[in-house]
Design a protein around this motif. Structure first.
Motif, mmCIF file in Angstrom:
data_model
loop_
_atom_site.group_PDB
_atom_site.id
_atom_site.type_symbol
_atom_site.label_atom_id
_atom_site.label_comp_id
_atom_site.label_asym_id
_atom_site.label_seq_id
_atom_site.Cartn_x
_atom_site.Cartn_y
_atom_site.Cartn_z
ATOM 1 N N VAL A 158 -7.664 -72.030 -23.346
ATOM 2 C CA VAL A 158 -8.169 -73.031 -24.106
ATOM 3 C C VAL A 158 -9.225 -72.667 -24.927
ATOM 4 O O VAL A 158 -9.604 -72.708 -26.061
ATOM 5 C CB VAL A 158 -8.202 -74.251 -23.325
ATOM 6 N N ARG A 159 -10.213 -72.054 -23.966
ATOM 7 C CA ARG A 159 -11.434 -71.352 -24.755
ATOM 8 C C ARG A 159 -11.228 -70.392 -25.796
ATOM 9 O O ARG A 159 -11.812 -70.467 -27.012
ATOM 10 C CB ARG A 159 -12.425 -70.944 -23.744
ATOM 11 N N GLN A 160 -10.202 -69.570 -25.578
ATOM 12 C CA GLN A 160 -9.765 -68.589 -26.584
ATOM 13 C C GLN A 160 -9.494 -69.177 -27.902
ATOM 14 O O GLN A 160 -9.766 -68.818 -29.034
ATOM 15 C CB GLN A 160 -8.956 -67.713 -26.100
ATOM 16 N N CYS A 161 -8.423 -70.289 -27.600
ATOM 17 C CA CYS A 161 -7.927 -71.074 -28.810
ATOM 18 C C CYS A 161 -9.218 -71.732 -29.506
ATOM 19 O O CYS A 161 -8.921 -71.902 -30.722
ATOM 20 C CB CYS A 161 -7.194 -72.036 -28.501
ATOM 21 N N LEU A 162 -10.324 -72.254 -28.877
ATOM 22 C CA LEU A 162 -11.149 -73.097 -29.452
ATOM 23 C C LEU A 162 -12.346 -72.250 -30.102
ATOM 24 O O LEU A 162 -12.832 -72.543 -31.231
ATOM 25 C CB LEU A 162 -11.501 -74.191 -28.657
ATOM 26 N N LYS A 163 -12.640 -71.227 -29.341
ATOM 27 C CA LYS A 163 -14.202 -70.339 -29.606
ATOM 28 C C LYS A 163 -13.491 -69.085 -30.197
ATOM 29 O O LYS A 163 -14.292 -68.666 -31.169
ATOM 30 C CB LYS A 163 -14.626 -70.242 -28.342
ATOM 31 N N ILE A 164 -12.645 -68.479 -29.753
ATOM 32 C CA ILE A 164 -12.670 -66.978 -30.356
ATOM 33 C C ILE A 164 -11.373 -66.828 -31.366
ATOM 34 O O ILE A 164 -11.838 -66.128 -32.410
ATOM 35 C CB ILE A 164 -12.119 -66.053 -28.868
ATOM 36 N N TYR A 165 -10.402 -67.447 -31.184
ATOM 37 C CA TYR A 165 -9.437 -67.166 -32.281
ATOM 38 C C TYR A 165 -9.512 -67.912 -33.541
ATOM 39 O O TYR A 165 -9.237 -67.295 -34.566
ATOM 40 C CB TYR A 165 -7.817 -67.613 -31.554
ATOM 41 N N PRO A 166 -10.291 -68.739 -33.667
ATOM 42 C CA PRO A 166 -10.696 -69.240 -35.191
ATOM 43 C C PRO A 166 -11.681 -68.426 -35.835
ATOM 44 O O PRO A 166 -12.138 -68.598 -36.973
ATOM 45 C CB PRO A 166 -11.196 -70.686 -34.731
ATOM 46 N N GLN A 167 -12.285 -67.475 -35.011
ATOM 47 C CA GLN A 167 -13.440 -66.538 -35.869
ATOM 48 C C GLN A 167 -13.067 -65.764 -36.938
ATOM 49 O O GLN A 167 -11.723 -65.417 -36.913
ATOM 50 C CB GLN A 167 -13.987 -65.863 -34.563
ATOM 51 N N GLN A 214 -17.636 -69.358 -40.880
ATOM 52 C CA GLN A 214 -18.005 -68.323 -40.141
ATOM 53 C C GLN A 214 -18.115 -68.424 -38.741
ATOM 54 O O GLN A 214 -17.616 -67.676 -37.883
ATOM 55 C CB GLN A 214 -19.262 -67.555 -40.662
ATOM 56 N N ASP A 215 -18.487 -69.517 -38.289
ATOM 57 C CA ASP A 215 -18.720 -69.950 -36.852
ATOM 58 C C ASP A 215 -18.461 -71.414 -36.472
ATOM 59 O O ASP A 215 -19.314 -72.346 -36.357
ATOM 60 C CB ASP A 215 -20.424 -69.637 -36.567
ATOM 61 N N ILE A 216 -17.310 -71.655 -36.591
ATOM 62 C CA ILE A 216 -16.714 -72.934 -36.272
ATOM 63 C C ILE A 216 -17.270 -73.547 -34.811
ATOM 64 O O ILE A 216 -17.673 -74.758 -34.689
ATOM 65 C CB ILE A 216 -15.141 -73.289 -36.431
ATOM 66 N N TRP A 217 -17.253 -72.849 -34.059
ATOM 67 C CA TRP A 217 -17.636 -73.147 -32.628
ATOM 68 C C TRP A 217 -19.189 -73.470 -32.586
ATOM 69 O O TRP A 217 -19.440 -74.593 -32.077
ATOM 70 C CB TRP A 217 -17.268 -71.990 -31.811
ATOM 71 N N GLY A 218 -19.857 -72.382 -33.317
ATOM 72 C CA GLY A 218 -21.342 -72.618 -33.081
ATOM 73 C C GLY A 218 -21.774 -73.786 -33.735
ATOM 74 O O GLY A 218 -22.823 -74.663 -33.360
ATOM 75 N N LYS A 219 -21.122 -74.284 -34.785
ATOM 76 C CA LYS A 219 -21.461 -75.281 -35.688
ATOM 77 C C LYS A 219 -21.070 -76.676 -35.029
ATOM 78 O O LYS A 219 -21.329 -77.659 -35.551
ATOM 79 C CB LYS A 219 -21.054 -75.231 -37.176
#
Length: 335
Positions: free
Chosen positions: A81-90, A107-112
């Protein structure tokens, strides 16, 4: 796995009934896997149970269709789940937000999105975060939603962890040597759906289509080779997998509705708290930090992520030289 025949894809009243009916069918049959192709050690590295313990089923009348009921070890789903939300959208991967936003904004969907999703509800109506606005991400050979094609010069590196997971799942299902070359991640909110379609853009149809589900549950409709063929309805819960191969590789299918996960299913929050302490030193799956899980948990309370993986080219195949790879790459709204 529970299933039931429905009268038609095109009748709206059928879709409304699906969300409340109890899906049962005598058509479910055991599916044969090959435990010898994936060692227990290799499976555990990816957070999978030994293949001999997987609960795999097929449907009479759908040769090549395999449903695997959550083969993940307890505590390993949160990593994916974390990969799908944080890593793969990068970046350099591509998502629906790229259509109307600049590369710097996506550029940083997760961070924002972290602050808003990890904060307690304010009671006020807040604008959606970028993560909540995410609808799809493409990996490897990036799918052109306009032309429904792939091309050689629209490619970025396919994630190594997902490539290995796909390789082992396919091998256990009788497809050793499967090469994950393209992936599409669909992000479903509670009111999302995916219209009837068939995945036929890959040049090699001898290899299977893999589908992995995480988060909330969904109703999946599996039809026939024609759009008007009556479908069979299946529930897909978090951790479930489907393999469409052989005569089932080019069947029409759809996701008409997202439904809350059953109460009897172990929640991912509980799984995250019990992340297996016995993970191997060389494991692909790793514990998810409390900070990351706070965001993931908030997201999946009302959302579902589906990952489909495909092999685009068979041995010796190449893309047609006449393909216009310069066309605009745009997105598909989930209907």
């Amino acid at each position: 796995m529970r299933s039931e025949k429905c009268s038609s894809f095109t009748r709206e009243e059928t879709l409304l009934q699906i969300s409340v009916m109890l899906l049962t069918s005598p058509e479910v049959v055991p599916a044969k896997l090959d435990p010898a192709t994936v060692s227990d050690v290799e499976a555990a590295r990816l957070g999978l149970q030994p293949v001999r313990d997987w609960r795999a089923f097929g449907l009479q009348g759908y040769p090549g269709f395999i449903f695997i009921s959550n083969p993940f070890m307890r505590g390993s789903q949160p990593f994916w789940v974390r990969q799908c939300l944080k890593i793969y959208p990068q970046k350099p991967n591509i998502c629906n937000l790229d259509i109307h936003m600049s590369p710097s904004d996506t550029q940083d969907i997760w961070g924002k999105s972290v602050h808003a999703l990890s904060s307690p509800p304010s009671g006020k109506r807040e604008p959606k975060t970028l993560l909540e606005r995410l609808r799809w991400v493409t990996l490897g050979y990036h799918y052109n939603w306009d032309t429904k094609t792939y091309s050689a010069d629209h490619y970025t590196h396919f994630p190594a962890d997902l490539h290995l997971l796909s390789f082992q799942i396919a091998a256990a299902c009788g497809f050793p040597g499967f090469n994950a070359q393209a992936g599409i991640l669909n992000y479903y909110r509670s009111d999302s759906s995916l219209g009837i379609h068939v995945d036929e853009s890959e040049l090699d149809h001898s290899q299977p289509l893999l589908s992995l589900s995480f988060g909330q549950s969904a109703i999946f409709l599996l039809g026939g080779t024609h759009r008007e063929d009556p479908p069979t309805a299946l529930y897909m819960h978090s951790g479930d997998m489907m393999v469409m191969s052989g005569q089932s590789r080019l069947l029409y299918h759809a996701v008409p509705r997202i439904v809350p996960a059953p109460k009897e299913h172990v929640t991912l929050e509980m799984e995250c708290c019990s992340m297996a302490p016995s993970l191997q030193d060389n494991a692909v799956v790793e514990p998810v930090s409390k900070q990351d899980w706070a965001v993931c948990s908030q997201y999946i309370q009302s959302s579902r992520v589906n990952v489909t993986v495909r092999q685009v080219l068979g041995p010796g195949q190449s893309f047609p030289e006449t393909l216009d790879a310069g066309q605009a790459w745009t997105g598909r709204q989930q209907e």
